[in-house]
Structures are given as structure tokens and as C-alpha cells.
Design a protein around this motif. Structure first.
Motif, short mmCIF file in Angstrom:
data_model
loop_
_atom_site.label_atom_id
_atom_site.label_comp_id
_atom_site.label_asym_id
_atom_site.label_seq_id
_atom_site.Cartn_x
_atom_site.Cartn_y
_atom_site.Cartn_z
N ALA A 155 -53.17 8.11 30.14
CA ALA A 155 -52.28 7.04 29.68
C ALA A 155 -51.07 7.59 28.92
O ALA A 155 -49.93 7.15 29.12
CB ALA A 155 -53.05 6.07 28.79
N ASP A 156 -51.31 8.57 28.05
CA ASP A 156 -50.21 9.16 27.28
C ASP A 156 -49.18 9.81 28.20
O ASP A 156 -47.97 9.65 28.00
CB ASP A 156 -50.76 10.20 26.30
CG ASP A 156 -51.54 9.58 25.15
OD1 ASP A 156 -51.41 8.36 24.94
OD2 ASP A 156 -52.28 10.32 24.47
N TYR A 157 -49.65 10.55 29.20
CA TYR A 157 -48.72 11.23 30.10
C TYR A 157 -48.08 10.27 31.09
O TYR A 157 -46.96 10.52 31.57
CB TYR A 157 -49.42 12.38 30.83
CG TYR A 157 -49.49 13.64 30.02
CD1 TYR A 157 -48.35 14.23 29.50
CD2 TYR A 157 -50.72 14.24 29.73
CE1 TYR A 157 -48.41 15.38 28.73
CE2 TYR A 157 -50.79 15.40 28.96
CZ TYR A 157 -49.63 15.96 28.47
OH TYR A 157 -49.69 17.10 27.71
N ALA A 158 -48.77 9.17 31.41
CA ALA A 158 -48.18 8.18 32.33
C ALA A 158 -46.88 7.61 31.76
O ALA A 158 -45.92 7.35 32.50
CB ALA A 158 -49.18 7.06 32.60
N CYS A 167 -53.65 22.35 40.85
CA CYS A 167 -53.86 21.02 41.41
C CYS A 167 -52.87 20.82 42.55
O CYS A 167 -51.67 21.08 42.39
CB CYS A 167 -53.64 19.97 40.33
SG CYS A 167 -53.58 18.27 40.92
N LYS A 168 -53.35 20.39 43.69
CA LYS A 168 -52.47 20.08 44.84
C LYS A 168 -52.09 18.61 44.75
O LYS A 168 -52.95 17.73 44.70
CB LYS A 168 -53.19 20.41 46.14
CG LYS A 168 -53.54 21.90 46.27
CD LYS A 168 -54.37 22.19 47.49
CE LYS A 168 -54.72 23.67 47.56
NZ LYS A 168 -55.71 24.09 46.53
N THR A 169 -50.80 18.34 44.73
CA THR A 169 -50.32 16.99 44.50
C THR A 169 -48.96 16.80 45.17
O THR A 169 -48.61 17.57 46.10
CB THR A 169 -50.25 16.71 42.98
OG1 THR A 169 -49.88 15.35 42.76
CG2 THR A 169 -49.29 17.64 42.26
N ARG A 170 -48.20 15.82 44.74
CA ARG A 170 -46.86 15.55 45.26
C ARG A 170 -45.87 15.63 44.11
O ARG A 170 -46.18 15.31 42.96
CB ARG A 170 -46.78 14.17 45.90
CG ARG A 170 -47.75 13.92 47.04
CD ARG A 170 -47.23 14.44 48.35
NE ARG A 170 -46.09 13.65 48.86
CZ ARG A 170 -45.38 13.97 49.93
NH1 ARG A 170 -45.67 15.09 50.61
NH2 ARG A 170 -44.38 13.21 50.35
N VAL A 174 -45.81 11.32 34.18
CA VAL A 174 -46.69 12.33 34.76
C VAL A 174 -47.81 11.65 35.55
O VAL A 174 -48.45 10.72 35.07
CB VAL A 174 -47.30 13.23 33.66
CG1 VAL A 174 -48.29 14.23 34.25
CG2 VAL A 174 -46.19 13.95 32.90
N ARG A 175 -48.04 12.14 36.77
CA ARG A 175 -49.06 11.57 37.64
C ARG A 175 -50.46 11.75 37.04
O ARG A 175 -50.71 12.68 36.27
CB ARG A 175 -49.02 12.25 39.01
CG ARG A 175 -47.74 12.02 39.79
CD ARG A 175 -47.69 12.93 41.01
NE ARG A 175 -48.83 12.73 41.89
CZ ARG A 175 -48.79 12.10 43.07
NH1 ARG A 175 -47.64 11.60 43.49
NH2 ARG A 175 -49.87 11.98 43.81
N ARG A 176 -51.39 10.88 37.46
CA ARG A 176 -52.76 10.92 36.97
C ARG A 176 -53.43 12.26 37.29
O ARG A 176 -54.09 12.85 36.42
CB ARG A 176 -53.57 9.77 37.59
CG ARG A 176 -55.04 9.77 37.17
CD ARG A 176 -55.83 8.67 37.86
NE ARG A 176 -57.22 8.70 37.43
CZ ARG A 176 -57.69 8.14 36.32
NH1 ARG A 176 -56.87 7.48 35.52
NH2 ARG A 176 -58.97 8.23 36.00
N ASP A 177 -53.26 12.75 38.52
CA ASP A 177 -53.96 13.98 38.88
C ASP A 177 -53.47 15.17 38.06
O ASP A 177 -54.26 16.01 37.62
CB ASP A 177 -53.86 14.27 40.38
CG ASP A 177 -52.44 14.25 40.92
OD1 ASP A 177 -51.48 14.11 40.12
OD2 ASP A 177 -52.28 14.37 42.15
#
Length: 684
Positions: A15-18, A52-55, A22-25
Motif C-alpha cells: 500500500a505504501d509503495y502503491a 522479479c520479472k515484471t513490466r 510502484v507495482r505490487r510485485d
């Protein structure tokens, strides 16, 4: 090993990073990376990485499949999202088809595909993370895992301990080749939940952050349990002297022995950090400690911190410290000789141009006492001690279930002398006083604080001694560079000794004394109270002698020279009216500085003085300025700038003079005048 995952903490971080976009993953990647990084039995000072593999979206709005992987220089325990730079996956995956890829080209490939070109270099193991298809990948140098793989029969033991749940990867230096082999091992059995890298560490992976983290803790716990259930009795203990010396008795000797001689009385000094505990002492009291230390490091990454491994010296006999000094230097010389042979033998195997690192040990094991970490800074020395504790844990585990057989030193060499590390070292220029310890009396006053700050800015660690411990601590904080404050009444020989003992306890010794503290009392010399005159001599002369005696005692033990710097004041040369109580002991201190130059120059100890005048400070207060200007029949402004330059002289100007004398390697018995120009106070 305890699993520290907490649903509430994880969701709070998400939640803080959202709120910061910043994405959840990636937020969960940060969360579990911190969990791993906060456990020294898993990760220590850069030894480990996660991904972490992400977008991610680039600067022009295009979205890419990326690998967010730990960046160089980031501490996993406190990592932020920017510490996991995003690298485009497409280019990384294409690299697997290559037959070879040099380290330099690998770094160039990774940097050229960063989403943010300002990001730090991705981990050297980036390609290994990329080639494994699962979304989250964790890598640590667990001490329990190292106990399993630092064995002659490591492959069979891995099978015994983990069965078919973990893949086994033979030792290969981190980089492109290791990444390809590890990926091949996974492809041969995609059901494995992790990889055990021989002589190196462990990888676990999963489809989500918790699964990868849970697997790491699970398999490390399996290793810990195996060691606990199958451990053999401890080794025989070595005999210790009937009267064991204290760490403070040998610290200056050891610190001097590991200093790097540069010729003609010049040394690159080390800071020493002493570390002890029941567990440390129990292990290093083994009769086989020298043999175990000689085998090397528990994982090759540690070579960057403690070279080819620790140095073990004998236990010190308190009644034979003279003999012990000879023994320590003999052990250091043997370590350095072996290191040079290690370098020359392995360097000759190819045509690569390398610069040999200094051959001194970075970790010394002392039976009966503990261990000393050595480094050019206190931070580096503490890191060496931290690494030493984990080396002990890994070796203890390895010996409990078999015999400690780490990576050979021939295989260690390519990592210690990795070309990219060499380039980094070449750009790392030490400051003029790096590795030196300066003790400054009157350190919280104007001149003392300015000197401490300037010395620290030039690389020294400052020990700021002042009557007021709170002010000493405040001045140390302002100076920075891991300086410390010590409260002491310098007219008390016992308190002066305690201040120097503190310097030895924290840094291992002292190289520079700035004997600066003083106070002034007014009155015509024929009428001044005898007790006041004696009080002035105690502070303005005998305290300087007490500090100098302690400094010389330590410097002689170190055997690397040193410098004594005295604040003698212009009163020593050009006395002022009604100032005899101050000028007389200062004149004695001036000649004290010259006597030290005479008596200890042959030992490389220099002694100089600064002749300063009219510096606003705790000594020359506003009230004192008014009184002294009145005594001379001039205005306060005329008094403070009454010199040939017509300018007021500051504490910073005095600090510059002290720094000059500290760095002037061929200057002793000097008096530097800092008063803006006063012919009556100039020396002939």
C-alpha cells in the motif's frame, strides 16, 4: 531458521509503495529482499541478490518485459525499489544463445538495456536470474548451505540432504558461463524448487514473492537441521598461556604489523575492529585453527572482504609481550609472502594485466581473545569482522559434518582479481589521512572542533577529547567519518590514559596527537596566586606531556611512526602584559615539542607546534578580547586584526596549519605561526 513473513507487514508495504506508483510485485520483491538481507546468516555486505520479472515503462512511454534485479552497492536489508534496476528481458534471454560473453561485454549488455540509464549496475548474476523462468528468484550465501557444499563430497552430500528437490550446480565463477550451466540444470528437471551452487550458495525461486522466500527459509532450515543432527564432537582445544594478555595490550602491535610499508618511513595504515564472544573464542581456541584459516574463505565472494582467508596468530602471554610482538610480525610476514606467491603464480597463467592488491590480512584470529577485522576505514574493518563471524559459523558447521574444503585458492583468484573489481579499485583514491587515527584534546572548542572536522574530511577518524562529554560527542558527530567523542579531564593522568585506551578499543591505535586544550588566566606575574600558576601549568604544560607520553607509548608499539602536534600559542615567543600565568607553561610546551622531536625522531615520530594568536574560542572569549585589547590600549577590532595582513585569524586557519604539519612527512621540530603576521612573535 525462522520464517519472518508477515501478511500485515507485506500488505502495508504494498500500500505504501502503491501511493508512489510502484507495482505490487515489485513492492513484495522489496519486502522479501529486506527479510533476507536482515539475516546475516543468509546475506552479508553485498553477498546475495534477488530479482522479479515484471513490466516497466521507459521514458517515452513504451512498456517492456523487464527483470528487476539487485543493483550494485545496495544493501538488501534496506533496499528501495530503485535498488532493483529494471533490465529489458528480451536482450538478456537472447544472450543465452551466445557461446561466450566476456565480463565487460556482459556488463555493457545489461547497462545498455536498462530502463533507467542512471540506475546502478545490475548484479553480476543478472543473467542467471533471467535464464530461470520463474517470476521471483532469491540468492543467498547461507552459512548452513556453505557447510554442506564446502566438502570434498559436496555433490553426494547435497543429494543426501535435499534429495531431488534441489538441483546441483558445480562451481563456476559468477557470470555468463555460470548462468548458462545453472539454466541447463534447471531445464533438465524443472520440478526443482531451487539450486545449490557448489562452494557458493543457494538459489530458490517461485511464482510469487512468498513462495520463493518460503523455499529459501525451508531449505536453509533443512541444512541447519542436518548439521545439528549429524554433528561430530568439537575439535581439541589449544593450550593457552597461564596469564592471557588483553586485547588492548596487543591491538597497537597488530595494527602496526598489518600496515603496508611504502618505503622511506611511509605507511598505509589500517583501522582494527576487535570482536569477541563466547562462540568466537570457543571456535578459534581450536588446536587446528591455523590449519582451518589457511584453507581459505567459505564462499568466494568473501575474498573481496578478507582476501584468501583469515590469519591465525598465537595466544598472547601477558608476561611475554616483547616476544609476542616478534611473533605477530613473523606471522604477518608469512601471510604476506604466501599472498604474493598466490598472486604471482596465478597471474602468470595468462596475459591479463593486473595490479596486485596489498598482501596484508584483513582478519586476524587470536586464540583466547577473539578476532580483529582490518580495513583502511572503520567501516571496512567492521565489515571484515562481520564476515569473520559468518566464516566461523560456516566452518564450524562444515567441520561438524565432515571436513572444511572450500574453493581452492587457484579458483578463488579469478574472482578476487575480477577485471571489473580491478577497474573499481583503480578509481578509488584514498584521502591523505585515510587509515589514520587522530586524537584531539580540547576537541569541542573552536580550534579543536575545526581541526577534527578538517582531519575527518581528509580521511582520519577523530577521537575528540573534551572535559564535557556531551560537547565532545556533538563535535564528533559534526566531524563525521565515524569519529567519536570522549569526556576526560586532561589534567588527570588516569583520564588521559582512559581516553587513549578508548582510541585503541575503537580503532586499534593512534597516529596523530593534536594536543590543543588550554585555558588562560590574567594577572601580573609578581602578584599572581601561586595555586593559580600551578593550575595553569597542570593544564597548559603537564597535560600536554601526559597526552604526548600516551601517544608515544602507542606509536612505539605500532612501529609506524606518528606525529605530535602542540598548540603553543604566540605567548610562548612573544609574551603579553599580565599574561605570564599562560605564557610560561606555553613556553615550556614549545620546548617540550622540540624535546619529543629530538628523542623520538629516530622512530619516525615527528613533533611540531603551532604558534597561533587571537583566535576567537572558549579561551579567547568576548570578555577576554575586551580585557586584552584594553591592556594594549587598542580597540577590539584593532586587537583582533592587529597583524601585518590586517585580517582576523580564525580557528579554521589554525586547523589548516595542523593539517599541513600532519601531512609534512619530512618536517619535525617545526613551529608554524598562524597570526596574520606579527614580527615580534616570528621565530628566527
Amino acid at each position: 531458521m525462522k520464517n519472518l513473513w508477515n501478511d500485515a507487514d507485506a500488505e502495508k508495504m504494498v500500500a505504501d509503495y502503491a501511493r508512489k506508483g510502484v507495482r505490487r510485485d515489485l513492492a513484495l520483491r522489496v519486502y522479501t529482499t529486506r527479510l533476507l538481507g536482515g539475516e546475516p546468516r543468509l546475506v552479508l555486505h553485498g553477498g546475495g541478490n534477488t530479482s522479479c520479472k515484471t513490466r516497466a515503462t521507459d521514458l517515452v512511454g513504451d512498456e517492456w518485459d523487464v527483470l528487476c534485479v539487485k543493483g550494485s552497492g545496495w544493501d538488501m536489508a534496506v533496499i528501495e525499489p530503485q535498488g532493483l534496476p529494471a533490465v529489458k528481458m528480451g536482450a538478456l534471454l537472447k544472450a543465452r544463445a551466445l557461446d561466450t560473453l566476456s565480463d565487460e561485454d556482459m556488463v555493457a549488455l545489461q547497462r545498455s538495456n536498462l530502463i533507467d540509464p542512471a540506475s546502478p549496475n545490475p548484479s553480476v548474476e543478472t543473467l542467471l536470474h533471467a535464464f530461470l523462468p520463474l517470476k521471483f528468484v532469491d540468492h543467498t550465501h547461507s552459512t548452513a548451505i556453505l557447510a554442506i557444499v564446502d566438502q570434498e563430497n559436496s555433490k553426494a552430500l547435497v543429494k543426501t540432504v535435499f534429495g531431488d528437490k534441489m538441483g546441483y550446480v558445480p562451481y563456476i565463477k559468477p557470470g555468463f558461463e555460470l548462468a548458462k550451466v545453472a539454466a541447463d540444470v534447471f531445464d533438465a528437471d524443472p520440478s526443482v524448487e531451487g539450486l545449490i551452487l557448489d562452494k557458493h550458495g543457494i538459489f530458490t525461486f517461485g511464482d510469487d514473492a512468498r513462495q520463493a522466500y518460503d523455499r529459501m527459509i525451508h531449505y536453509v532450515t533443512i541444512a541447519e537441521d542436518y548439521i545439528a543432527k549429524n554433528g561430530k564432537p568439537q575439535a581439541t582445544k589449544a593450550a593457552l598461556p597461564a596469564k592471557l594478555a588483553k586485547a588492548s595490550d596487543i591491538a597497537p602491535t597488530l595494527r602496526g604489523a598489518v600496515a603496508v610499508a611504502r618505503g622511506e618511513g611511509r605507511f598505509d595504515r589500517m583501522i582494527s575492529d576487535f570482536r569477541t564472544s563466547d562462540a568466537i573464542v570457543d571456535f578459534i581456541n581450536s588446536a587446528r585453527i591455523a590449519e582451518l584459516a589457511g584453507r581459505g574463505v567459505s564462499t568466494p565472494d568473501l575474498s573481496i572482504r578478507i582476501k584468501t582467508g583469515p590469519m591465525a596468530v598465537p595466544a598472547p602471554d601477558a608476561d611475554k609481550l616483547g616476544d609476542y610482538k616478534v611473533a605477530v610480525r613473523s606471522h604477518v610476514e608469512a601471510f604476506a609472502k604466501d599472498y604474493r606467491a598466490y598472486f604471482e603464480t596465478n597471474d602468470a597463467l595468462d596475459d591479463v594485466k593486473r595490479t596486485m592488491l596489498d598482501p596484508m590480512p584483513r582478519l586476524t584470529l587470536v586464540p583466547g581473545l577473539g578476532m580483529f577485522g582490518h580495513g583502511r576505514t572503520l567501516k571496512d574493518a567492521k565489515i571484515a569482522s562481520d564476515v569473520g563471524e559468518m566464516w566461523i559459523e560456516a566452518v564450524r558447521g562444515a567441520e561438524a559434518i565432515g571436513n572444511f574444503q572450500p574453493l581452492s585458492k587457484a579458483d578463488l583468484f579469478p574472482l578476487e582479481y575480477w577485471s571489473l573489481e580491478q577497474a573499481k579499485l583503480a578509481s578509488n583514491k584514498p584521502k591523505p589521512l585515510t587509515g589514520q587515527v587522530a586524537l584531539i584534546t580540547g576537541g569541542a572548542g573552536a580550534i579543536g572542533a575545526a581541526t577534527a572536522k578538517l582531519f575527518a574530511a581528509n580521511g582520519a577518524h577523530a577521537v575528540i577529547v573534551d572535559l564535557d562529554p556531551a560537547k565532545a560527542a556533538e563535535a564528533a558527530k559534526a566531524a563525521g567519518n565515524n569519529s567519536i567523542g570522549v569526556g576526560a579531564d586532561i589534567t588527570s593522568p588516569a583520564e588521559v590514559r582512559a581516553a587513549f585506551d578508548k582510541a585503541v578499543a575503537v580503532y586499534g591505535g593512534v597516529d596523530i596527537l593534536v594536543s590543543n586544550a588550554g585555558a588562560a588566566w590574567e594577572g601580573r606575574i609578581g602578584e599572581i596566586d601561586d595555586a593559580l600558576l600551578r593550575k595553569s601549568f597542570e593544564l597548559n604544560f603537564f597535560a600536554h606531556q601526559s597526552a604526548a607520553q600516551n601517544a608515544v607509548r602507542i606509536m612505539l608499539e605500532q612501529g609506524t611512526g606518528g606525529v605530535l602536534l602542540f598548540n603553543t600559542s604566540k605567548q610562548a615567543i612573544n609574551p603579553g602584559p599580565k599574561f605570564g600565568a599562560y605564557g610560561l607553561p606555553k613556553a615550556a610546551t614549545l620546548f617540550l615539542s622540540r624535546q619529543y622531536a629530538l628523542d623520538y625522531g629516530a622512530y619516525g615520530i615527528r613533533s611540531n607546534a603551532v604558534n597561533a594568536d587571537r583566535i576567537r574560542s572558549g579561551l579567547l572569549t568576548d570578555a577576554m578580547i575586551a580585557s586584552r585589547s584594553g591592556a594594549r590600549g587598542v580597540s577590539e577590532k584593532e586587537y583582533m586584526s592587529g597583524n601585518l595582513l590586517g585580517q582576523e585569524v580564525t580557528a579554521d586557519d589554525v586547523a589548516q596549519a595542523f593539517l599541513h604539519q600532519a601531512l609534512a612527512e619530512r618536517t619535525t621540530a617545526d613551529v608554524t605561526t598562524v597570526d596574520g603576521g606579527n614580527i615580534a612573535a616570528a621565530l628566527r
